[in-house]
Design a protein around this motif. Structure first.
Motif, mmCIF file in Angstrom:
data_model
loop_
_atom_site.group_PDB
_atom_site.id
_atom_site.type_symbol
_atom_site.label_atom_id
_atom_site.label_comp_id
_atom_site.label_asym_id
_atom_site.label_seq_id
_atom_site.Cartn_x
_atom_site.Cartn_y
_atom_site.Cartn_z
ATOM 1 N N LEU A 74 0.848 -1.183 0.000
ATOM 2 C CA LEU A 74 0.000 0.000 0.000
ATOM 3 C C LEU A 74 0.885 1.233 0.000
ATOM 4 N N GLU A 75 0.579 2.170 -0.900
ATOM 5 C CA GLU A 75 1.327 3.424 -0.966
ATOM 6 C C GLU A 75 0.379 4.591 -0.678
ATOM 7 N N PRO A 76 0.115 4.860 0.615
ATOM 8 C CA PRO A 76 -0.784 5.966 0.928
ATOM 9 C C PRO A 76 -0.173 7.304 0.524
ATOM 10 N N ASP A 77 -1.028 8.243 0.187
ATOM 11 C CA ASP A 77 -0.588 9.572 -0.247
ATOM 12 C C ASP A 77 0.029 10.313 0.938
ATOM 13 N N PRO A 78 1.337 10.590 0.903
ATOM 14 C CA PRO A 78 1.979 11.268 2.031
ATOM 15 C C PRO A 78 1.573 12.736 2.147
ATOM 16 N N ALA A 79 0.913 13.281 1.125
ATOM 17 C CA ALA A 79 0.446 14.667 1.194
ATOM 18 C C ALA A 79 -0.922 14.773 1.861
ATOM 19 N N ALA A 80 -1.626 13.661 1.991
ATOM 20 C CA ALA A 80 -2.950 13.652 2.607
ATOM 21 C C ALA A 80 -2.818 13.379 4.106
ATOM 22 N N PRO A 81 -3.616 14.052 4.933
ATOM 23 C CA PRO A 81 -3.528 13.811 6.385
ATOM 24 C C PRO A 81 -3.699 12.338 6.764
ATOM 25 N N LEU A 82 -4.628 11.619 6.123
ATOM 26 C CA LEU A 82 -4.815 10.212 6.452
ATOM 27 C C LEU A 82 -3.603 9.385 6.037
ATOM 28 N N GLY A 83 -3.008 9.705 4.889
ATOM 29 C CA GLY A 83 -1.786 9.025 4.473
ATOM 30 C C GLY A 83 -0.661 9.253 5.464
ATOM 31 N N GLN A 84 -0.523 10.491 5.938
ATOM 32 C CA GLN A 84 0.496 10.808 6.940
ATOM 33 C C GLN A 84 0.241 10.029 8.226
ATOM 34 N N GLU A 85 -1.026 9.970 8.642
ATOM 35 C CA GLU A 85 -1.373 9.243 9.866
ATOM 36 C C GLU A 85 -1.050 7.757 9.734
ATOM 37 N N ALA A 86 -1.408 7.173 8.594
ATOM 38 C CA ALA A 86 -1.132 5.748 8.382
ATOM 39 C C ALA A 86 0.365 5.477 8.392
ATOM 40 N N LEU A 87 1.119 6.275 7.662
ATOM 41 C CA LEU A 87 2.571 6.080 7.609
ATOM 42 C C LEU A 87 3.198 6.279 8.989
ATOM 43 N N ALA A 88 2.723 7.273 9.736
ATOM 44 C CA ALA A 88 3.298 7.541 11.057
ATOM 45 C C ALA A 88 2.964 6.438 12.052
#
Length: 168
Positions: A74-88
């Protein structure tokens, strides 16, 4: 290279106790037929359809059946808040498990133990979710994949260790 989240949405043959009522397992390749039909499987945050992280159709989610289980990338969008939350939260080890939403197509039941047992041999997959606690627990996994940055970091650690020992 962008950070990705990868792991196994489930492992073949691993049991889970569902609602204390029965034991459930998936046979190897249980999703193969459905995945071959090019389903648009989604990746969600905690099974919440209002919190999508990616999907097969936009290329942000890749699924494959292997010898261990159902593997995902999965490559969540690092520019989106949810993507940042998932990656963090996956990156710091807070969220490490995965859950799946599916419909069994072919299943086998046995009642030869303390509780009934279900083996799912074919199923339709709708979504995978990053979750704090999944039914399959540690038989699932989610971790950050940083192939290029991990190589660079490893090289730096090795070089630093060599410098400390006077090798470089």
């Amino acid at each position: 290279m962008a950070d990705k989240i990868s792991g196994w949405a489930l492992q073949w043959g691993q049991p889970a106790i569902i609602a204390g009522a029965f034991e459930e397992r998936f046979a190897r390749g249980a999703f193969d037929k459905h995945l071959a039909q090019n389903p648009d499987v989604a990746a969600l945050w905690a099974h919440d359809p209002s919190r999508p992280l990616g999907r097969v159709s936009n290329g942000l989610l890749k699924l494959r059946s292997d010898a261990i289980g159902l593997h995902f990338l999965l490559e969540p969008d690092p520019a989106a808040p949810l993507g940042q939350e998932a990656l963090a939260t996956v990156g710091n080890g807070t969220v490490t498990e995965v859950s799946v939403s599916f419909t069994p197509v072919v299943e086998e039941w046995t009642d030869d133990g303390d509780i009934p047992k279900r083996l799912i041999t074919e199923a339709r997959l709708y979504e995978i979710s990053l979750v704090l606690w999944g039914a399959y627990g540690k038989a699932t996994s989610a971790q950050i994949s940083r192939a290029s940055s991990n190589n660079s970091a490893a090289r730096r650690r090795i070089e630093e260790a060599q410098r400390r020992r006077g090798i470089l």
